[in-house]
Scaffold this motif. Structure first.
Motif, PDB file in Angstrom:
ATOM      1  N   ARG A  95       0.704  -1.533   0.066  1.00 63.81           N
ATOM      2  CA  ARG A  95      -0.349   0.221  -0.008  1.00 63.81           C
ATOM      3  C   ARG A  95       0.616   1.230  -0.066  1.00 63.81           C
ATOM      4  NH1 ARG A  95      -3.210  -0.942   3.933  1.00 63.81           N
ATOM      5  NH2 ARG A  95      -5.076  -2.132   3.388  1.00 63.81           N
ATOM      6  N   ARG A  99       1.172   4.348  -2.714  1.00 66.07           N
ATOM      7  CA  ARG A  99       0.450   5.566  -2.926  1.00 66.07           C
ATOM      8  C   ARG A  99       1.653   6.854  -2.996  1.00 66.07           C
ATOM      9  NH1 ARG A  99      -2.372   5.396   2.390  1.00 66.07           N
ATOM     10  NH2 ARG A  99      -4.648   4.081   2.037  1.00 66.07           N
ATOM     11  N   ASP A 109      -4.529   8.660  -2.257  1.00 68.76           N
ATOM     12  CA  ASP A 109      -4.698   7.288  -1.783  1.00 68.76           C
ATOM     13  C   ASP A 109      -5.553   6.399  -1.521  1.00 68.76           C
ATOM     14  OD1 ASP A 109      -2.388   8.645  -1.177  1.00 68.76           O
ATOM     15  OD2 ASP A 109      -2.789   8.509   1.649  1.00 68.76           O
ATOM     16  N   ARG A 110      -7.305   6.688  -2.191  1.00 67.67           N
ATOM     17  CA  ARG A 110      -7.547   5.555  -2.183  1.00 67.67           C
ATOM     18  C   ARG A 110      -8.365   5.326  -3.817  1.00 67.67           C
ATOM     19  NH1 ARG A 110     -12.416   7.307  -4.663  1.00 67.67           N
ATOM     20  NH2 ARG A 110     -11.854   9.507  -5.220  1.00 67.67           N
ATOM     21  N   LYS A 111      -6.980   6.124  -4.353  1.00 63.40           N
ATOM     22  CA  LYS A 111      -7.897   5.633  -5.313  1.00 63.40           C
ATOM     23  C   LYS A 111      -6.671   4.735  -6.441  1.00 63.40           C
ATOM     24  CE  LYS A 111      -7.979   7.598 -10.841  1.00 63.40           C
ATOM     25  NZ  LYS A 111      -7.456   8.495 -11.291  1.00 63.40           N
ATOM     26  N   ASP A 113      -5.007   3.007  -3.587  1.00 67.52           N
ATOM     27  CA  ASP A 113      -5.236   1.601  -2.724  1.00 67.52           C
ATOM     28  C   ASP A 113      -6.324   0.486  -3.827  1.00 67.52           C
ATOM     29  OD1 ASP A 113      -3.874   2.095  -1.130  1.00 67.52           O
ATOM     30  OD2 ASP A 113      -5.720   3.225   0.160  1.00 67.52           O
ATOM     31  N   ASP A 114      -7.353   1.470  -4.602  1.00 67.21           N
ATOM     32  CA  ASP A 114      -8.168   0.946  -5.337  1.00 67.21           C
ATOM     33  C   ASP A 114      -7.408   0.227  -6.618  1.00 67.21           C
ATOM     34  OD1 ASP A 114     -10.126   1.724  -4.378  1.00 67.21           O
ATOM     35  OD2 ASP A 114     -10.699   3.668  -5.688  1.00 67.21           O
ATOM     36  N   MET A 115      -6.304   0.348  -7.231  1.00 65.14           N
ATOM     37  CA  MET A 115      -5.281   0.203  -7.907  1.00 65.14           C
ATOM     38  C   MET A 115      -5.075  -1.254  -7.382  1.00 65.14           C
ATOM     39  SD  MET A 115      -5.055  -0.069 -10.506  1.00 65.14           S
ATOM     40  CE  MET A 115      -5.477   1.324 -11.136  1.00 65.14           C
ATOM     41  N   GLU A 117      -6.514  -3.739  -5.550  1.00 65.05           N
ATOM     42  CA  GLU A 117      -8.086  -4.554  -5.883  1.00 65.05           C
ATOM     43  C   GLU A 117      -7.382  -5.033  -7.427  1.00 65.05           C
ATOM     44  OE1 GLU A 117     -10.841  -6.707  -5.029  1.00 65.05           O
ATOM     45  OE2 GLU A 117      -9.739  -5.324  -3.495  1.00 65.05           O
ATOM     46  N   VAL A 118      -7.317  -3.746  -8.484  1.00 68.23           N
ATOM     47  CA  VAL A 118      -7.403  -3.931 -10.024  1.00 68.23           C
ATOM     48  C   VAL A 118      -5.934  -5.368  -9.846  1.00 68.23           C
ATOM     49  CG1 VAL A 118      -7.224  -3.569 -11.818  1.00 68.23           C
ATOM     50  CG2 VAL A 118      -8.683  -1.503 -10.517  1.00 68.23           C
ATOM     51  N   ALA A 122      -5.067  -6.404  -2.701  1.00 69.82           N
ATOM     52  CA  ALA A 122      -5.501  -6.404  -1.588  1.00 69.82           C
ATOM     53  C   ALA A 122      -5.572  -6.539  -0.451  1.00 69.82           C
ATOM     54  CB  ALA A 122      -7.008  -6.055  -2.412  1.00 69.82           C
ATOM     55  N   ASP A 149      -3.684   6.280 -13.911  1.00 69.29           N
ATOM     56  CA  ASP A 149      -5.027   6.527 -14.882  1.00 69.29           C
ATOM     57  C   ASP A 149      -3.784   5.904 -16.575  1.00 69.29           C
ATOM     58  OD1 ASP A 149      -6.848   4.917 -16.266  1.00 69.29           O
ATOM     59  OD2 ASP A 149      -8.037   7.097 -16.350  1.00 69.29           O
TER      60      ASP A 149
END
Length: 300
Positions: A95, A99, A109-111, A113-115, A117-118, A122, A149
């Motif tokens: 993480r 970040r 940070d939230r976005k 962290d989403d990566m 998961e992708v 996670a 992105d």
């Protein structure tokens, strides 16, 4: 389709070594493009010039309509780069790694962290990167390249040294990345990987592109025989050679293989003799094209 990458007459030499010797190609928007070649073919040097990491001696590169050299800051947010070797910060968790990379582009940070998961990490978010497996490190490296992105992604031998299961899991991720509309450029020396993933490939050796096109088109253009194999011992090899004098027959005590350009009568004759035990039939592959172009000698 518009061209995302245009490379024209690229040259790069190190002393007497011509690492890149007149390379030209285009990559279209949304395409999955592969650069293939044996060790020392010039794949990585070509990619580094296109990415703007190295200056060419001669030739031009247009990347998303811009020149990447001198280092072009306008291109950096639009492209993601996964290098051949992972370079993570010491003692940071997965993480914290992503970040840190995301913060360079102002990504929250939230976005970031989403990566995780992708890319299926996670559940490893709080583990330090040095404790991750080889496949997990490659996924984290790709996640870092995608954190902001980008519309264009460069992957330099992303599955090198991975076990078969990890390679195929990574293939699924790469398909998803491309399926989201991103243009992907991949270098690899795994021919099955390129045949599975790439819309088009360029085969390089000794700094030059020897052939390019969709894998299936390159395979169809190769005048290669069909390989028919049956279980060894079903028929004596001598009898098979007498039956099919125009074929190449080999028996390695496990399989008896017949290479022929007229497979239908061979299969019919084997069926008449009830000699189809262990039957397999295969045509040419991208590997055959690769070996035809680059030769079969081993190069470290």
């Amino acid at each position: 389709m518009s061209a995302t990458i245009v490379v024209e007459d690229l040259h790069k030499a190190y002393g007497d070594l011509k690492a890149v010797d007149g390379v030209s190609f285009e990559v279209q928007d949304g395409e999955f493009f592969g650069i293939l070649g044996p060790n020392g073919a010039g794949k990585t040097t070509t990619l580094e010039i296109v990415e703007g990491l190295r200056e060419p001696d001669r030739g031009s590169v247009r990347l998303l309509g811009e020149s990447p050299w001198p280092r072009n800051a306008k291109l950096l947010p639009r492209m993601g780069v996964q290098l051949q070797a992972n370079s993570f910060f010491d003692r940071l968790t997965a993480r914290e790694q992503i970040r840190t990379f995301a913060s360079l582009y102002g990504v929250p940070d939230r976005k970031a962290d989403d990566m995780l998961e992708v890319v299926g990490l996670a559940d490893k978010a709080d583990e330090r990167s040095e404790t991750l497996s080889g496949g997990q490190k490659q996924r984290l490296s790709i996640a870092c390249a995608l954190a902001h992105d980008p519309q264009l992604v460069f992957l330099d031998e992303p599955t090198a040294a991975l076990d078969p299961q990890a390679r195929r899991n990574l293939w699924d991720l790469l398909r998803d990345i491309n399926g989201q509309g991103r243009t992907v450029v991949l270098t690899t020396h795994y021919l099955d990987e390129a045949e599975t993933l790439c819309d088009r490939v360029a085969i390089m050796d000794r700094g030059r592109i020897l052939s390019s096109g969709p894998p299936a088109v390159l395979v169809r253009g190769l005048d290669a025989p069909t390989r028919i194999a049956i279980e060894s011992g079903v028929l004596p090899a001598g009898d098979v050679r007498a039956l099919f004098p125009d074929a190449t027959v080999e028996d390695d005590t496990v399989s008896l293989s017949i290479a022929t350009r007229t497979p239908a009568p061979v299969l019919a004759a084997l069926a008449e003799r009830n000699a189809l035990k262990g039957l397999s039939v295969s045509g040419a592959t991208l590997e055959d094209v690769f070996l035809e172009l680059t030769g079969r000698e081993y190069r470290a």
